[in-house]
Design a protein around this motif. Structure first.
Motif, PDB file in Angstrom:
ATOM      1  N   PRO A 258      40.533  26.030  20.330  1.00  0.00           N
ATOM      2  CA  PRO A 258      39.149  26.209  19.885  1.00  0.00           C
ATOM      3  C   PRO A 258      38.152  25.208  20.460  1.00  0.00           C
ATOM      4  N   SER A 259      38.600  24.075  20.964  1.00  0.00           N
ATOM      5  CA  SER A 259      37.631  23.128  21.526  1.00  0.00           C
ATOM      6  C   SER A 259      37.247  23.470  22.958  1.00  0.00           C
ATOM      7  N   VAL A 260      37.988  24.356  23.622  1.00  0.00           N
ATOM      8  CA  VAL A 260      37.652  24.757  24.994  1.00  0.00           C
ATOM      9  C   VAL A 260      36.514  25.773  24.929  1.00  0.00           C
ATOM     10  N   LYS A 261      35.399  25.449  25.561  1.00  0.00           N
ATOM     11  CA  LYS A 261      34.204  26.289  25.503  1.00  0.00           C
ATOM     12  C   LYS A 261      33.829  26.922  26.839  1.00  0.00           C
ATOM     13  N   ARG A 262      34.466  26.456  27.923  1.00  0.00           N
ATOM     14  CA  ARG A 262      34.131  26.972  29.248  1.00  0.00           C
ATOM     15  C   ARG A 262      35.340  26.920  30.155  1.00  0.00           C
ATOM     16  N   VAL A 263      35.657  28.058  30.784  1.00  0.00           N
ATOM     17  CA  VAL A 263      36.747  28.145  31.756  1.00  0.00           C
ATOM     18  C   VAL A 263      36.152  28.725  33.035  1.00  0.00           C
ATOM     19  N   ARG A 264      36.410  28.058  34.136  1.00  0.00           N
ATOM     20  CA  ARG A 264      35.880  28.506  35.425  1.00  0.00           C
ATOM     21  C   ARG A 264      37.034  28.698  36.405  1.00  0.00           C
ATOM     22  N   PHE A 265      37.030  29.856  37.058  1.00  0.00           N
ATOM     23  CA  PHE A 265      37.947  30.083  38.173  1.00  0.00           C
ATOM     24  C   PHE A 265      37.157  29.791  39.435  1.00  0.00           C
ATOM     25  N   VAL A 266      37.606  28.791  40.197  1.00  0.00           N
ATOM     26  CA  VAL A 266      36.928  28.388  41.428  1.00  0.00           C
ATOM     27  C   VAL A 266      37.760  28.910  42.586  1.00  0.00           C
ATOM     28  N   LEU A 267      37.195  29.890  43.284  1.00  0.00           N
ATOM     29  CA  LEU A 267      37.916  30.560  44.358  1.00  0.00           C
ATOM     30  C   LEU A 267      37.385  30.111  45.705  1.00  0.00           C
ATOM     31  N   PHE A 268      38.291  29.901  46.625  1.00  0.00           N
ATOM     32  CA  PHE A 268      37.910  29.352  47.922  1.00  0.00           C
ATOM     33  C   PHE A 268      37.159  30.368  48.779  1.00  0.00           C
ATOM     34  N   GLY A 269      37.648  31.600  48.836  1.00  0.00           N
ATOM     35  CA  GLY A 269      37.052  32.598  49.717  1.00  0.00           C
ATOM     36  C   GLY A 269      36.379  33.733  48.972  1.00  0.00           C
ATOM     37  N   ALA A 270      35.544  34.487  49.693  1.00  0.00           N
ATOM     38  CA  ALA A 270      34.813  35.603  49.098  1.00  0.00           C
ATOM     39  C   ALA A 270      35.755  36.708  48.624  1.00  0.00           C
ATOM     40  N   ALA A 271      36.831  36.963  49.356  1.00  0.00           N
ATOM     41  CA  ALA A 271      37.783  38.008  48.942  1.00  0.00           C
ATOM     42  C   ALA A 271      38.480  37.613  47.647  1.00  0.00           C
ATOM     43  N   ASP A 272      38.811  36.327  47.511  1.00  0.00           N
ATOM     44  CA  ASP A 272      39.434  35.840  46.273  1.00  0.00           C
ATOM     45  C   ASP A 272      38.472  36.005  45.094  1.00  0.00           C
ATOM     46  N   LEU A 273      37.209  35.633  45.317  1.00  0.00           N
ATOM     47  CA  LEU A 273      36.201  35.771  44.276  1.00  0.00           C
ATOM     48  C   LEU A 273      36.067  37.231  43.858  1.00  0.00           C
ATOM     49  N   ALA A 274      35.985  38.135  44.810  1.00  0.00           N
ATOM     50  CA  ALA A 274      35.841  39.563  44.503  1.00  0.00           C
ATOM     51  C   ALA A 274      37.032  40.070  43.690  1.00  0.00           C
ATOM     52  N   CYS A 275      38.215  39.611  44.010  1.00  0.00           N
ATOM     53  CA  CYS A 275      39.418  40.028  43.281  1.00  0.00           C
ATOM     54  C   CYS A 275      39.361  39.566  41.825  1.00  0.00           C
ATOM     55  N   TYR A 276      39.026  38.313  41.599  1.00  0.00           N
ATOM     56  CA  TYR A 276      38.939  37.786  40.232  1.00  0.00           C
ATOM     57  C   TYR A 276      37.824  38.475  39.444  1.00  0.00           C
ATOM     58  N   GLU A 277      36.693  38.727  40.097  1.00  0.00           N
ATOM     59  CA  GLU A 277      35.596  39.422  39.424  1.00  0.00           C
ATOM     60  C   GLU A 277      36.014  40.830  39.025  1.00  0.00           C
ATOM     61  N   GLN A 278      36.775  41.496  39.882  1.00  0.00           N
ATOM     62  CA  GLN A 278      37.262  42.842  39.562  1.00  0.00           C
ATOM     63  C   GLN A 278      38.179  42.812  38.339  1.00  0.00           C
ATOM     64  N   VAL A 279      39.077  41.834  38.291  1.00  0.00           N
ATOM     65  CA  VAL A 279      39.991  41.718  37.145  1.00  0.00           C
ATOM     66  C   VAL A 279      39.196  41.461  35.865  1.00  0.00           C
ATOM     67  N   LEU A 280      38.208  40.566  35.918  1.00  0.00           N
ATOM     68  CA  LEU A 280      37.384  40.304  34.740  1.00  0.00           C
ATOM     69  C   LEU A 280      36.597  41.543  34.313  1.00  0.00           C
ATOM     70  N   ASN A 281      36.065  42.281  35.280  1.00  0.00           N
ATOM     71  CA  ASN A 281      35.326  43.500  34.954  1.00  0.00           C
ATOM     72  C   ASN A 281      36.232  44.556  34.333  1.00  0.00           C
ATOM     73  N   GLU A 282      37.454  44.683  34.832  1.00  0.00           N
ATOM     74  CA  GLU A 282      38.406  45.631  34.257  1.00  0.00           C
ATOM     75  C   GLU A 282      38.738  45.236  32.821  1.00  0.00           C
ATOM     76  N   TRP A 283      38.923  43.943  32.592  1.00  0.00           N
ATOM     77  CA  TRP A 283      39.228  43.492  31.232  1.00  0.00           C
ATOM     78  C   TRP A 283      38.045  43.778  30.314  1.00  0.00           C
ATOM     79  N   LYS A 284      36.840  43.478  30.790  1.00  0.00           N
ATOM     80  CA  LYS A 284      35.626  43.694  30.010  1.00  0.00           C
ATOM     81  C   LYS A 284      35.459  45.179  29.660  1.00  0.00           C
ATOM     82  N   SER A 285      35.724  46.040  30.627  1.00  0.00           N
ATOM     83  CA  SER A 285      35.603  47.495  30.405  1.00  0.00           C
ATOM     84  C   SER A 285      36.620  48.009  29.406  1.00  0.00           C
ATOM     85  N   GLY A 286      37.787  47.385  29.379  1.00  0.00           N
ATOM     86  CA  GLY A 286      38.863  47.822  28.482  1.00  0.00           C
ATOM     87  C   GLY A 286      38.748  47.271  27.068  1.00  0.00           C
ATOM     88  N   ASN A 287      37.816  46.357  26.840  1.00  0.00           N
ATOM     89  CA  ASN A 287      37.669  45.740  25.508  1.00  0.00           C
ATOM     90  C   ASN A 287      36.302  45.951  24.916  1.00  0.00           C
TER      91      ASN A 287
END
Length: 179
Positions: free
Chosen positions: A150-179
């Motif tokens: 409960p004390s953790v208020k912010r989690v950041r995924f820091v991705l080195f490349g644009a393809a990595d960022l796009a992949c993580y964003e897609q996973v987050l969007n899929e999770w968001k859509s499913g919930n």
């Protein structure tokens, strides 16, 4: 991109893990000996200075799925959490070991009062874990572990490349859509 879950900001950014000055802790995709190396581990050790390797020495070795905490030394972060992710195709069960890294890192944040943490894409570099399944494990494990932290208020995924960022964003969007 930012997603809110249980009052926690989950962020995805492209950048350098050593330049996350607004995070209390950053996570090192470490090697078992906790030594400077290539990739994320090398960048973190170079930025932190030699004191980090000295502090790591008595904590090593660690096994896949384990995490240990040190100070940030010359980094702008109070803590570095060193996680040894699995080598894909070698360390089994790889999904459980990778999930353990994220879970244990968050638990260390909770235990040490770190309200924010930045993760790299653990095991996806030289350790060969395919990016898409690794991103799913990372996101799902973080979301599942947050109620125990409960004390953790912010989690950041820091991705080195644009393809990595796009992949993580897609996973987050899929999770968001499913919930």
């Amino acid at each position: 991109m930012t997603l809110w879950h249980l009052g926690v900001a989950i962020e995805c950014v492209q950048g350098d893990i050593t330049q996350q000055a607004d995070m209390a802790a950053i996570v090192n995709a470490a090697n078992g000996a906790l030594l400077p190396g290539g990739g994320v581990a090398g960048a973190i050790h170079r930025a932190a200075g030699p004191g980090l390797a000295q502090e790591c020495r008595p904590l090593a070795p660690i096994r896949p799925g384990e995490a240990v905490l040190t100070g940030g030394h010359r980094l702008p972060n109070a803590h570095v959490i060193h996680c040894l992710g699995p080598v894909y195709g070698v360390d089994e069960p790889a999904p459980a070991l990778l999930a353990s890294c994220y879970r244990k890192a968050l638990i260390l944040c909770e235990r040490h009062g770190a309200e924010s943490v930045a993760f790299p894409a653990i095991s996806t570099g030289i350790f060969g874990y395919p990016l898409a399944p690794a991103a799913r494990i990372a996101v799902e494990t973080v979301l599942a572990t947050l109620p125990a932290c409960p004390s953790v208020k912010r989690v950041r995924f820091v991705l080195f490349g644009a393809a990595d960022l796009a992949c993580y964003e897609q996973v987050l969007n899929e999770w968001k859509s499913g919930n």
